[in-house]
Design a protein around this motif. Structure first.
Motif, short mmCIF file in Angstrom:
data_model
loop_
_atom_site.label_atom_id
_atom_site.label_comp_id
_atom_site.label_asym_id
_atom_site.label_seq_id
_atom_site.Cartn_x
_atom_site.Cartn_y
_atom_site.Cartn_z
N THR A 224 23.42 37.76 -18.57
CA THR A 224 24.84 37.44 -18.39
C THR A 224 25.70 38.70 -18.48
O THR A 224 26.89 38.62 -18.75
N ASP A 225 25.07 39.85 -18.29
CA ASP A 225 25.75 41.15 -18.31
C ASP A 225 26.34 41.52 -19.66
O ASP A 225 27.24 42.35 -19.76
N THR A 226 25.84 40.90 -20.72
CA THR A 226 26.20 41.31 -22.07
C THR A 226 25.32 42.49 -22.42
O THR A 226 24.12 42.48 -22.16
N GLU A 227 25.89 43.53 -23.02
CA GLU A 227 25.10 44.71 -23.37
C GLU A 227 25.54 45.25 -24.71
O GLU A 227 26.72 45.25 -25.05
N THR A 228 24.57 45.71 -25.48
CA THR A 228 24.82 46.41 -26.73
C THR A 228 23.71 47.45 -26.88
O THR A 228 22.89 47.62 -25.97
N SER A 229 23.66 48.13 -27.99
CA SER A 229 22.63 49.16 -28.16
C SER A 229 22.27 49.33 -29.63
O SER A 229 22.99 48.89 -30.52
N ILE A 230 21.15 49.96 -29.83
CA ILE A 230 20.67 50.34 -31.16
C ILE A 230 20.49 51.85 -31.13
O ILE A 230 19.97 52.39 -30.15
N THR A 231 20.91 52.53 -32.17
CA THR A 231 20.69 53.97 -32.27
C THR A 231 19.43 54.21 -33.09
O THR A 231 19.29 53.67 -34.20
N VAL A 232 18.50 54.99 -32.54
CA VAL A 232 17.28 55.36 -33.24
C VAL A 232 17.37 56.86 -33.54
O VAL A 232 17.44 57.67 -32.62
N ASN A 233 17.41 57.20 -34.82
CA ASN A 233 17.45 58.60 -35.24
C ASN A 233 16.06 59.00 -35.72
O ASN A 233 15.51 58.38 -36.62
N ILE A 234 15.52 60.04 -35.09
CA ILE A 234 14.22 60.57 -35.50
C ILE A 234 14.49 61.89 -36.21
O ILE A 234 15.12 62.79 -35.66
N ILE A 235 14.03 61.94 -37.46
CA ILE A 235 14.35 63.08 -38.33
C ILE A 235 13.07 63.60 -38.94
O ILE A 235 12.27 62.83 -39.48
N TYR A 236 12.88 64.91 -38.87
CA TYR A 236 11.73 65.54 -39.52
C TYR A 236 12.16 66.04 -40.89
O TYR A 236 13.25 66.56 -41.06
N CYS A 237 11.29 65.86 -41.86
CA CYS A 237 11.59 66.36 -43.20
C CYS A 237 10.33 67.00 -43.77
O CYS A 237 9.23 66.75 -43.30
N ALA A 238 10.50 67.82 -44.76
CA ALA A 238 9.37 68.50 -45.38
C ALA A 238 8.53 67.50 -46.17
O ALA A 238 9.06 66.62 -46.84
N LYS A 239 7.22 67.65 -46.08
CA LYS A 239 6.33 66.82 -46.88
C LYS A 239 6.13 67.53 -48.22
O LYS A 239 5.66 68.65 -48.28
N ILE A 240 6.51 66.85 -49.28
CA ILE A 240 6.41 67.43 -50.61
C ILE A 240 5.44 66.62 -51.43
O ILE A 240 5.54 65.40 -51.50
N THR A 241 4.48 67.29 -52.04
CA THR A 241 3.54 66.61 -52.93
C THR A 241 3.58 67.29 -54.29
O THR A 241 3.81 68.49 -54.39
N VAL A 242 3.37 66.51 -55.32
CA VAL A 242 3.37 67.02 -56.69
C VAL A 242 2.09 66.58 -57.36
O VAL A 242 1.74 65.39 -57.32
N SER A 243 1.38 67.52 -57.96
CA SER A 243 0.17 67.19 -58.69
C SER A 243 0.56 66.86 -60.13
O SER A 243 1.19 67.67 -60.81
N THR A 244 0.19 65.68 -60.57
CA THR A 244 0.51 65.30 -61.95
C THR A 244 -0.61 65.64 -62.91
O THR A 244 -0.49 65.42 -64.10
N SER A 245 -1.71 66.19 -62.40
CA SER A 245 -2.81 66.52 -63.29
C SER A 245 -2.53 67.77 -64.13
O SER A 245 -3.09 67.94 -65.20
#
Length: 144
Positions: free
Chosen positions: A114-135
């Motif tokens: 019926t010519d109705t239109e909308t949109s969704i915004t998809v943001n792709i973001i890279y971030c640093a992978k951080i790991t912490v050793s608890t040993s």
């Protein structure tokens, strides 16, 4: 209404901003929740192969409508891309991004017959992978 959720799961972080967009057509009105999806990938290795988020599309109109969802790039994955919604009916669809996705903001168009239109915004973001050793954690020496 806007709600924000933070999810940390399997090496990825996803922040979802939820709001409602209403589009009125001659015989249908659709709403989409959330209207923005943020997908965070580990960088630079992109360990997360596919990140998926679910959005709900609702037909608030009086008549049934056919819905088509059109991503702006091939690495934005939509399942399902086409379906019919009866009056008052909702359907969940999955929006994902494959590991080849480029960082940036992308538009996913949602159109009805019926010519109705909308949109969704998809943001792709890279971030640093951080790991912490608890040993073993060394806090150094404390002066007396």
């Amino acid at each position: 209404m806007i709600a924000i959720a933070l999810l940390i799961c399997a090496g990825m972080i996803m922040i979802i901003t939820t709001s409602t967009i209403e589009c009125a057509g001659a015989s249908s009105a659709i709403s989409v929740t959330p209207s923005t999806v943020n997908i965070f990938f580990d960088s630079p290795t992109k360990d997360t192969f596919t990140a998926d988020r679910t959005v709900t599309i609702t037909n608030n109109g009086e008549n049934a409508t056919n819905v088509s969802i059109i991503p702006s790039y091939d690495y934005i994955i939509i399942t399902p891309r086409e379906f019919t919604l009866n009056s008052g009916e909702s359907r969940q669809t999955t929006i994902g991004a494959d590991k080849s996705a480029e960082e940036g903001s992308y538009t996913v168009h949602i159109k009805t017959d019926t010519d109705t239109e909308t949109s969704i915004t998809v943001n792709i973001i890279y971030c640093a992978k951080i790991t912490v050793s608890t040993s073993h954690i060394d806090f150094g020496e404390v002066a007396s």
